[in-house]
Design a protein around this motif. Structure first.
Motif, PDB file in Angstrom:
ATOM      1  N   ALA A   1     -32.187   6.211  60.524  1.00 15.61           N
ATOM      2  CA  ALA A   1     -31.595   5.189  59.745  1.00 15.61           C
ATOM      3  C   ALA A   1     -30.774   4.319  60.631  1.00 15.61           C
ATOM      4  N   GLU A   2     -30.906   3.093  60.060  1.00 14.52           N
ATOM      5  CA  GLU A   2     -29.785   2.038  61.052  1.00 14.52           C
ATOM      6  C   GLU A   2     -29.454   0.799  59.929  1.00 14.52           C
TER       7      GLU A   2
ATOM      8  N   PRO B   1     -36.680   2.735  58.884  1.00 15.16           N
ATOM      9  CA  PRO B   1     -37.661   2.402  59.620  1.00 15.16           C
ATOM     10  C   PRO B   1     -38.931   3.627  59.320  1.00 15.16           C
ATOM     11  N   VAL B   2     -40.010   2.734  58.808  1.00 16.07           N
ATOM     12  CA  VAL B   2     -41.241   3.560  58.685  1.00 16.07           C
ATOM     13  C   VAL B   2     -42.434   3.184  59.406  1.00 16.07           C
TER      14      VAL B   2
ATOM     15  N   GLU C   1     -30.396  -4.588  46.858  1.00 19.90           N
ATOM     16  CA  GLU C   1     -28.930  -4.513  46.543  1.00 19.90           C
ATOM     17  C   GLU C   1     -28.093  -3.619  47.493  1.00 19.90           C
ATOM     18  N   ALA C   2     -27.021  -4.024  47.755  1.00 20.12           N
ATOM     19  CA  ALA C   2     -26.148  -3.025  48.748  1.00 20.12           C
ATOM     20  C   ALA C   2     -26.177  -1.754  48.618  1.00 20.12           C
ATOM     21  N   GLY C   3     -26.409  -1.101  49.997  1.00 17.82           N
ATOM     22  CA  GLY C   3     -26.336   0.290  49.918  1.00 17.82           C
ATOM     23  C   GLY C   3     -27.678   0.807  49.702  1.00 17.82           C
ATOM     24  N   ILE C   4     -28.761   0.077  49.314  1.00 12.79           N
ATOM     25  CA  ILE C   4     -29.998   0.540  49.111  1.00 12.79           C
ATOM     26  C   ILE C   4     -30.953   0.240  50.416  1.00 12.79           C
ATOM     27  N   ALA C   5     -31.260   1.273  51.046  1.00 11.79           N
ATOM     28  CA  ALA C   5     -32.309   1.123  52.399  1.00 11.79           C
ATOM     29  C   ALA C   5     -33.458   0.449  52.086  1.00 11.79           C
ATOM     30  N   VAL C   6     -33.789  -0.364  52.828  1.00 10.97           N
ATOM     31  CA  VAL C   6     -35.218  -1.093  52.887  1.00 10.97           C
ATOM     32  C   VAL C   6     -36.104  -0.648  53.806  1.00 10.97           C
ATOM     33  N   PRO C   7     -37.141  -0.444  53.621  1.00 13.14           N
ATOM     34  CA  PRO C   7     -38.356   0.087  54.512  1.00 13.14           C
ATOM     35  C   PRO C   7     -38.300  -1.099  55.754  1.00 13.14           C
ATOM     36  N   ALA C   8     -38.390  -0.736  56.978  1.00 13.28           N
ATOM     37  CA  ALA C   8     -38.434  -1.407  58.084  1.00 13.28           C
ATOM     38  C   ALA C   8     -39.642  -1.219  58.864  1.00 13.28           C
ATOM     39  N   VAL C   9     -40.097  -2.360  59.632  1.00  9.72           N
ATOM     40  CA  VAL C   9     -40.988  -2.264  60.686  1.00  9.72           C
ATOM     41  C   VAL C   9     -40.422  -2.697  62.155  1.00  9.72           C
ATOM     42  N   VAL C  10     -40.309  -1.840  62.753  1.00 11.77           N
ATOM     43  CA  VAL C  10     -39.435  -1.829  64.235  1.00 11.77           C
ATOM     44  C   VAL C  10     -40.373  -1.930  65.566  1.00 11.77           C
TER      45      VAL C  10
ATOM     46  N   VAL D   1     -45.617  -3.971  54.472  1.00 14.21           N
ATOM     47  CA  VAL D   1     -44.878  -2.526  54.794  1.00 14.21           C
ATOM     48  C   VAL D   1     -43.309  -2.237  54.772  1.00 14.21           C
ATOM     49  N   GLY D   2     -42.846  -3.452  55.280  1.00  9.50           N
ATOM     50  CA  GLY D   2     -41.343  -3.536  55.279  1.00  9.50           C
ATOM     51  C   GLY D   2     -40.850  -4.693  55.882  1.00  9.50           C
ATOM     52  N   ALA D   3     -39.562  -4.783  55.913  1.00  7.96           N
ATOM     53  CA  ALA D   3     -38.856  -5.736  56.370  1.00  7.96           C
ATOM     54  C   ALA D   3     -38.859  -5.782  58.204  1.00  7.96           C
TER      55      ALA D   3
END
Length: 305
Positions: A190-191, A208-209, A174-183, A226-228
Motif C-alpha cells: 500500500a502507498e 496497487p493492483v 473518500e478520505a481513508g479509503i484506498a483506491v486501486p492503482a496501476v503502477v 482498472v485503477g487510478a
C-alpha cells in the motif's frame, strides 16, 4: 607515442578483437596485431589479456582506451571538417534515449532532423539504463532526471509533471479509503499519493493492483478502469481533453526534466551542436503543454482506438 599504433589499439579495443577490427576497417589482422604489440612494447605495458579466442582489456588498457578514444575521434572530426572546408554537420551521430520519449516523440523528431541535415547518419537506440557514453560510443544521451555525474554536462530541454488520472467510471474515493492503482514498477502492499486539489492538498490512499513496465501501458490500463494511475501530464493531456481519463490532480514533488547530456571533456562536434539546437528550436519553451502539443496527432489517434 606512435599515433598510428594508438589509433589501431583503439580500433581493436572498440571492436573487441583483432579479427572484428580487421573486418570493420579493411586492415590486415596481422598489421593490427603488430601495431598493438609495438605500442605495448613502447609503453612497457600489457594492454590486452590474450587467452584462447578471448581478448580482454587489462586495467591499464581500459584506462588508455577511455582517455584516448575521445581525443582520437576529435582529431579525426577536425581533419574531416577542415578537409570539407567547413563545419557542416555530417557523419554518424549516435544517441541513446529513454523508452517513453522514443515511443512518443523520437521518430518524428529524428525524421525532421535528418530532413534538415541530410549528410548526418543518425542512429538512435532506446534504453532506460544509464549507458556508458565512452565505452558504448554514444555522442549524446537523453535522460530523465539524471543523477549528478562529473564526467557529463548538458542542458534540460523539456519539463514535465505527474498527474493522477482515472477512468470516468472510477470515482475519487473518500478520505481513508484506498483506491486501486496501476503502477509503473514494483507493486507494494500500500502507498499514498499527495495531489493538489482546488480545496487544497489531498493525500490519496492507494492499493496497487497492476504493475506495468511502461507509462503507455499504464495509461492504456487506466483507460479500462482498472485503477487510478500517475502519468506524465504530456502523455495524459489528450485523454483528459477527450474525456477518456479524468484528472484528479497533479502529484506534488514529482516534477521531471529531460536532459541532453554529453561528455564534459569532449569538444562538441557539429552534429551534436546541430541536434542540441534542433531540440531547442522544437521545444523553445520546454513545457509539458508544448510536448503534449507536439505529440498531439499521434496521441489523438491512439485515444480514438
Amino acid at each position: 607515442m606512435d599515433l598510428l599504433a594508438l589509433a589501431d589499439f583503439n580500433l581493436v579495443a572498440r571492436h573487441g578483437g583483432f579479427g572484428k577490427a580487421a573486418r570493420a576497417s579493411g586492415r590486415p589482422k596481422a598489421t593490427l596485431s603488430r601495431r598493438v604489440a609495438e605500442l605495448e612494447e613502447s609503453l612497457e605495458l600489457r594492454l590486452f589479456e590474450r587467452g584462447g579466442r578471448l581478448l580482454k582489456l587489462t586495467q591499464e588498457g581500459r584506462a588508455l582506451f577511455e582517455r584516448t578514444s575521445a581525443l582520437l575521434t576529435e582529431l579525426d572530426e577536425t581533419a574531416r571538417a577542415i578537409a570539407s572546408g567547413g563545419h557542416r554537420p555530417r557523419g554518424r551521430l549516435r544517441i541513446s534515449a529513454p523508452l517513453l520519449f522514443s515511443q512518443t516523440v523520437m521518430g518524428r523528431l529524428a525524421a525532421g532532423f535528418i530532413l534538415a541535415f541530410p549528410e548526418v547518419q543518425l542512429e538512435i537506440t532506446t534504453d532506460d539504463r544509464a549507458v556508458d557514453m565512452v565505452e558504448e560510443a554514444y555522442d549524446l544521451v537523453i535522460r530523465v532526471n539524471p543523477v549528478a555525474d562529473e564526467s557529463l554536462v548538458g542542458r534540460a530541454f523539456l519539463q514535465d509533471r505527474l498527474v493522477v488520472v482515472a477512468s470516468p467510471s472510477l470515482a475519487l474515493p473518500e478520505a481513508g479509503i484506498a483506491v486501486p492503482a496501476v503502477v509503473r514498477g514494483a507493486i507494494t502492499e500500500a502507498e499514498s499519493w499527495e495531489i493538489a486539489r482546488p480545496e487544497g492538498p489531498v493525500r490519496l490512499a492507494v492499493k496497487p493492483v497492476l504493475s506495468l513496465s511502461s507509462f503507455t501501458m499504464v495509461r492504456d490500463a487506466a483507460r479500462r478502469g482498472v485503477g487510478a494511475a500517475r502519468l506524465p501530464l504530456s502523455l495524459a493531456s489528450a485523454d483528459i481533453a477527450a474525456g477518456t481519463l479524468i484528472s484528479w490532480g497533479e502529484v506534488k514533488g514529482f516534477e521531471t526534466a529531460l536532459w541532453a547530456l554529453y561528455p564534459s571533456r569532449r569538444l562538441l562536434n557539429a552534429r551534436v551542436l546541430a541536434f542540441l539546437d534542433y531540440l531547442k528550436a522544437t521545444f523553445p519553451k520546454g513545457t509539458p503543454e508544448e510536448l503534449a502539443a507536439y505529440m498531439g496527432n499521434d496521441a489523438a489517434r491512439m485515444t480514438a482506438r
